[in-house]
Write a protein that holds these residues in place. Sequence first.
Motif, PDB file in Angstrom:
ATOM      1  N   LYS A 146      -6.999  -1.341  -7.305  1.00 11.20           N
ATOM      2  CA  LYS A 146      -7.061  -1.839  -5.911  1.00 11.20           C
ATOM      3  C   LYS A 146      -5.693  -2.545  -5.724  1.00 11.20           C
ATOM      4  O   LYS A 146      -4.874  -2.393  -4.714  1.00 11.20           O
ATOM      5  CB  LYS A 146      -8.076  -2.423  -5.218  1.00 11.20           C
ATOM      6  CG  LYS A 146      -9.328  -1.442  -5.578  1.00 11.20           C
ATOM      7  CD  LYS A 146     -10.576  -2.535  -4.953  1.00 11.20           C
ATOM      8  CE  LYS A 146     -11.571  -1.427  -5.112  1.00 11.20           C
ATOM      9  NZ  LYS A 146     -13.198  -2.419  -4.847  1.00 11.20           N
ATOM     10  N   LYS A 147      -5.529  -3.618  -6.449  1.00 10.27           N
ATOM     11  CA  LYS A 147      -4.407  -4.485  -6.387  1.00 10.27           C
ATOM     12  C   LYS A 147      -3.059  -3.896  -6.610  1.00 10.27           C
ATOM     13  O   LYS A 147      -2.070  -4.094  -5.907  1.00 10.27           O
ATOM     14  CB  LYS A 147      -4.429  -5.734  -7.368  1.00 10.27           C
ATOM     15  CG  LYS A 147      -3.362  -6.681  -7.164  1.00 10.27           C
ATOM     16  CD  LYS A 147      -3.884  -7.790  -8.154  1.00 10.27           C
ATOM     17  CE  LYS A 147      -2.852  -8.972  -8.164  1.00 10.27           C
ATOM     18  NZ  LYS A 147      -2.959 -10.129  -9.130  1.00 10.27           N
ATOM     19  N   ALA A 148      -3.261  -2.797  -7.681  1.00 11.85           N
ATOM     20  CA  ALA A 148      -1.955  -2.092  -7.954  1.00 11.85           C
ATOM     21  C   ALA A 148      -1.492  -1.370  -6.669  1.00 11.85           C
ATOM     22  O   ALA A 148      -0.303  -1.059  -6.548  1.00 11.85           O
ATOM     23  CB  ALA A 148      -2.082  -1.277  -9.053  1.00 11.85           C
ATOM     24  N   LEU A 149      -2.307  -0.419  -5.888  1.00  9.80           N
ATOM     25  CA  LEU A 149      -1.926  -0.006  -4.821  1.00  9.80           C
ATOM     26  C   LEU A 149      -1.277  -0.781  -3.826  1.00  9.80           C
ATOM     27  O   LEU A 149      -0.216  -0.551  -3.183  1.00  9.80           O
ATOM     28  CB  LEU A 149      -3.172   0.931  -4.269  1.00  9.80           C
ATOM     29  CG  LEU A 149      -3.922   2.047  -5.115  1.00  9.80           C
ATOM     30  CD1 LEU A 149      -5.062   2.582  -4.386  1.00  9.80           C
ATOM     31  CD2 LEU A 149      -2.847   2.928  -5.696  1.00  9.80           C
ATOM     32  N   SER A 150      -1.996  -1.810  -3.604  1.00  5.49           N
ATOM     33  CA  SER A 150      -1.392  -2.850  -2.553  1.00  5.49           C
ATOM     34  C   SER A 150       0.131  -3.313  -3.138  1.00  5.49           C
ATOM     35  O   SER A 150       1.050  -3.261  -2.328  1.00  5.49           O
ATOM     36  CB  SER A 150      -2.185  -3.944  -2.631  1.00  5.49           C
ATOM     37  OG  SER A 150      -1.811  -4.884  -1.549  1.00  5.49           O
ATOM     38  N   LYS A 151       0.168  -3.625  -4.435  1.00  4.28           N
ATOM     39  CA  LYS A 151       1.559  -3.984  -4.893  1.00  4.28           C
ATOM     40  C   LYS A 151       2.650  -2.927  -4.740  1.00  4.28           C
ATOM     41  O   LYS A 151       3.789  -2.992  -4.544  1.00  4.28           O
ATOM     42  CB  LYS A 151       1.292  -4.420  -6.443  1.00  4.28           C
ATOM     43  CG  LYS A 151       0.514  -5.743  -6.494  1.00  4.28           C
ATOM     44  CD  LYS A 151       1.479  -6.997  -6.537  1.00  4.28           C
ATOM     45  CE  LYS A 151       2.065  -7.363  -7.716  1.00  4.28           C
ATOM     46  NZ  LYS A 151       2.709  -8.524  -7.459  1.00  4.28           N
ATOM     47  N   LEU A 152       2.210  -1.694  -4.845  1.00  2.00           N
ATOM     48  CA  LEU A 152       3.296  -0.484  -4.887  1.00  2.00           C
ATOM     49  C   LEU A 152       3.649  -0.423  -3.493  1.00  2.00           C
ATOM     50  O   LEU A 152       4.965  -0.390  -3.198  1.00  2.00           O
ATOM     51  CB  LEU A 152       2.568   0.781  -5.151  1.00  2.00           C
ATOM     52  CG  LEU A 152       2.340   0.888  -6.870  1.00  2.00           C
ATOM     53  CD1 LEU A 152       1.175   2.072  -7.035  1.00  2.00           C
ATOM     54  CD2 LEU A 152       3.561   0.898  -7.562  1.00  2.00           C
ATOM     55  N   LYS A 153       2.812  -0.645  -2.620  1.00  2.00           N
ATOM     56  CA  LYS A 153       3.262  -0.606  -1.312  1.00  2.00           C
ATOM     57  C   LYS A 153       3.980  -1.777  -0.906  1.00  2.00           C
ATOM     58  O   LYS A 153       5.064  -1.367  -0.041  1.00  2.00           O
ATOM     59  CB  LYS A 153       2.050  -0.494  -0.051  1.00  2.00           C
ATOM     60  CG  LYS A 153       1.018   0.474  -0.234  1.00  2.00           C
ATOM     61  CD  LYS A 153      -0.023   0.632   0.992  1.00  2.00           C
ATOM     62  CE  LYS A 153       0.538   0.698   2.317  1.00  2.00           C
ATOM     63  NZ  LYS A 153      -0.377   0.786   3.245  1.00  2.00           N
ATOM     64  N   GLU A 154       4.043  -2.898  -1.359  1.00  2.00           N
ATOM     65  CA  GLU A 154       5.035  -3.987  -1.104  1.00  2.00           C
ATOM     66  C   GLU A 154       6.219  -3.674  -1.800  1.00  2.00           C
ATOM     67  O   GLU A 154       7.374  -4.043  -1.229  1.00  2.00           O
ATOM     68  CB  GLU A 154       4.549  -5.184  -1.884  1.00  2.00           C
ATOM     69  CG  GLU A 154       2.927  -5.943  -1.222  1.00  2.00           C
ATOM     70  CD  GLU A 154       2.475  -6.971  -2.039  1.00  2.00           C
ATOM     71  OE1 GLU A 154       3.188  -7.267  -3.195  1.00  2.00           O
ATOM     72  OE2 GLU A 154       1.577  -7.593  -1.718  1.00  2.00           O
TER      73      GLU A 154
END
Length: 246
Positions: free
Chosen positions: A35-43
């Motif tokens: 979940k955190k990885a998906l957020s970081k990718l968007k960033e």
Amino acid sequence: MPNYKVAFFDIDGTLADNELPRELGIYGRIPESAKKALSKLKEQGIEPVIASGRNYEMIADFAQLLEVDSAIASNGTFVTFQGEEIASHYLETELVAEMIASFQAAEVEFLLETATEILEYQVGDPVPENVLQFLCHCPKDELPELDTTQVIAEKVAPTALNIHYAHISKASGIEEILQRMNITAEQALAFGDEENDFAMFEKVGFPIAMGNGNEELKAKASYVTDTVGNDGIWKACVELGLFDSE
């Protein structure tokens, strides 16, 4: 490293840990690290896209929780980008009727899938006009004979088959999203684990297989990461320099 702009993610066995109880639901089986990885990718300006054999309605709720706005659903037969439907590939009604008759004659149980629901067809029911694919839980050799010039049966789990147009797949969905984004395949990554991810792997610049994945799929991958439960998605993103580990 290429300037990646999009990352495609299968669900079962890739985002969601199949070793965890099904009662947890899809979102509950996704590791916090993923979940955190998906957020970081968007960033980092990399659009996360869910690419699944599941229908759009089953994807939409947990995608919203993940703040993922784009999806390739039902094996590419229904595609959205940033909340907008950009493609749908419904089986012709006449073909659906012929397939229903074949399955019933062979006494093989099936379900019909639309973008919003799973239908159990009853004798005498009108043939739905918005069928994206058939769902079966049986080995391929138990299926009735299919017109392989029109449809294909894909294994999406050990005992699950999806049957849809032969020219449509996660790969065609990827092409539709790449075209919408006006980017090349070399700017795309994909994470997968099962047979229906083969086509997806062939359409991106950098395919990544999960450690718990199909061995043949691993052989086609540019990179094999750890298992879902061992933070495979997070580890791959960090190892490939998509974002730092902080």
